[in-house]
Design an enzyme around this catalytic site. Sequence first.
Site, PDB file in Angstrom:
ATOM      1  CG  PHE A   1      -1.842   1.231   1.202  1.00  0.00           C
ATOM      2  CD1 PHE A   1      -3.027   1.197   0.485  1.00  0.00           C
ATOM      3  CD2 PHE A   1      -1.500   2.416   1.841  1.00  0.00           C
ATOM      4  CE1 PHE A   1      -3.865   2.313   0.423  1.00  0.00           C
ATOM      5  CE2 PHE A   1      -2.328   3.536   1.784  1.00  0.00           C
ATOM      6  CZ  PHE A   1      -3.511   3.476   1.072  1.00  0.00           C
TER       7      PHE A   1
ATOM      8  CG  ASP B   1       5.725   3.685   1.699  1.00  0.00           C
ATOM      9  OD1 ASP B   1       5.744   4.351   2.763  1.00  0.00           O
ATOM     10  OD2 ASP B   1       4.705   3.575   0.980  1.00  0.00           O
TER      11      ASP B   1
ATOM     12  CE  LYS C   1      -1.027   5.853   7.450  1.00  0.00           C
ATOM     13  NZ  LYS C   1      -0.599   5.250   6.194  1.00  0.00           N
TER      14      LYS C   1
HETATM   15  C1  LIG Z   1      -0.829   5.419   4.806  1.00  0.00           C
HETATM   16  C2  LIG Z   1       0.256   5.014   3.886  1.00  0.00           C
HETATM   17  C3  LIG Z   1       0.504   5.717   2.699  1.00  0.00           C
HETATM   18  C4  LIG Z   1      -0.387   6.843   2.235  1.00  0.00           C
HETATM   19  O1  LIG Z   1      -0.329   7.933   3.096  1.00  0.00           O
HETATM   20  P1  LIG Z   1      -1.450   9.090   2.977  1.00  0.00           P
HETATM   21  O2  LIG Z   1      -0.979  10.122   3.946  1.00  0.00           O
HETATM   22  O3  LIG Z   1      -2.743   8.438   3.376  1.00  0.00           O
HETATM   23  O4  LIG Z   1      -1.471   9.557   1.597  1.00  0.00           O
HETATM   24  C5  LIG Z   1       1.576   5.332   1.926  1.00  0.00           C
HETATM   25  N1  LIG Z   1       2.367   4.323   2.280  1.00  0.00           N
HETATM   26  C6  LIG Z   1       2.160   3.615   3.413  1.00  0.00           C
HETATM   27  C7  LIG Z   1       3.099   2.502   3.771  1.00  0.00           C
HETATM   28  C8  LIG Z   1       1.092   3.929   4.246  1.00  0.00           C
HETATM   29  O5  LIG Z   1       0.854   3.209   5.344  1.00  0.00           O
END
Ligand SMILES: *Cc1c(COP(=O)(O)O)cnc(C)c1O
Length: 395
Positions: A135, A220, A249
């Site tokens: 994700f 990521d 986050k």
């Molecule tokens: C939540 C998340 C995203 C997206 O972040 P947003 O602030 O919702 O755009 C991308 N990568 C990972 C691993 C995430 O958990």
Amino acid sequence: MTAATWSERYAASLMNTFGPPKLTLVRGEGAHVWDSDGKEYVDLLGGIAVNTLGHAHPALVAAVTEQVSTLTHVSNFFTTPQQVELAERLLAVTAVDGADGRVFFCNSGAEANEGALKLTRLTGRTHVVAMEDAFHGRTMGALALTSKAAYRAPFEPLPGHVTWVPFSDTEALAAAVTDETAAVVIEPLQGEAGVNVAPSDFLVAAREITKRHGALLWLDEVQSGMGRTGSWLASHPSGVVPDIVTLAKGLGGGLPIGALIGFGRAATLFEPGNHGTTFGGNPLSCAAALAVLATIEEEGLLARAAVVGERLRAALREDPRVLEVRGVGVLVGLTLARDVAPAVVAAAQEAGWIINATGPDRIRLAPPLVVTDSDVDSFLALWPALLDDAMAADS
Ligand SMILES: *Cc1c(COP(=O)(O)O)cnc(C)c1O
């Protein structure tokens, strides 16, 4: 105004992207929040791994209050001390082996990943290798690297040339990466998929494979980074030096801020005109993130995340109705013996606890790093009864 009234007004005024809201929340303190009917909850989801310091932490309140009353936004024609200091602090806590890095600030995880994807194009290559169950966010580029068919299908065609490999499968990765690959993107800990942890040797192998082919290694750490796993980055214990790290986050403790960090050659691929964002790196969000970083250090929250996470995992493993418990630090995922995760979440909410289902049999906990021992004890004492309730409702 009652919660039911807020829900009705919500339905009549907001797009239905998230389904009906489960609660209408009005106030928070530490790991606790209160709804519009005055009911108290312990927040073991922490705004999905965002509220590192819990709610209304005095250090965050003070930093944001001071900054908003001094200077909130100036545009990226200018810089501010908060922006420069945050970039320096972020490099200091994330760089491995003194790697030379540069930061680009933005406002969310998807935006950080969108920037990273553009950055990879400046290698002159377009092929990206991503992981199954990944994700990376909901914008078109981030979505192109997100595997879930239900998220992707309505929006195809997405930016192309992506090869998928099973998460943590070194052989498949070695076979997928070629001399035409721009980057390999990996979440060292897949949060949305239900908390899947990449073993260190997979990250080490990914570094070796990408290096051999001249491809960038992009981690990521939007969910796993900024202390939640007991290290500043979930990838730190592996010792791997990535080319790109994306963060968001937990970085601002609730204020919207994301960061794209490039190390080595990835630090200087962007040139003036290649990329930008209006709000990114504004002094308000940067002041918030500086307060988060300082408080994590002052309150010893890295060690705290590790200890609390281990306690949760050890205790949750005891119940035979829990098949598997995963995670590092306070990012905890578990698989139940039956598909009752949504019912467990509902029972928890009824009892005054906020937790989250990432699938029919998967539960995720991502409490604030400041969650107290007494809240953890109470939750663990309640846990068997939550499973009883959910399984009784299911049979
Ligand atoms: C939540 C998340 C995203 C997206 O972040 P947003 O602030 O919702 O755009 C991308 N990568 C990972 C691993 C995430 O958990």
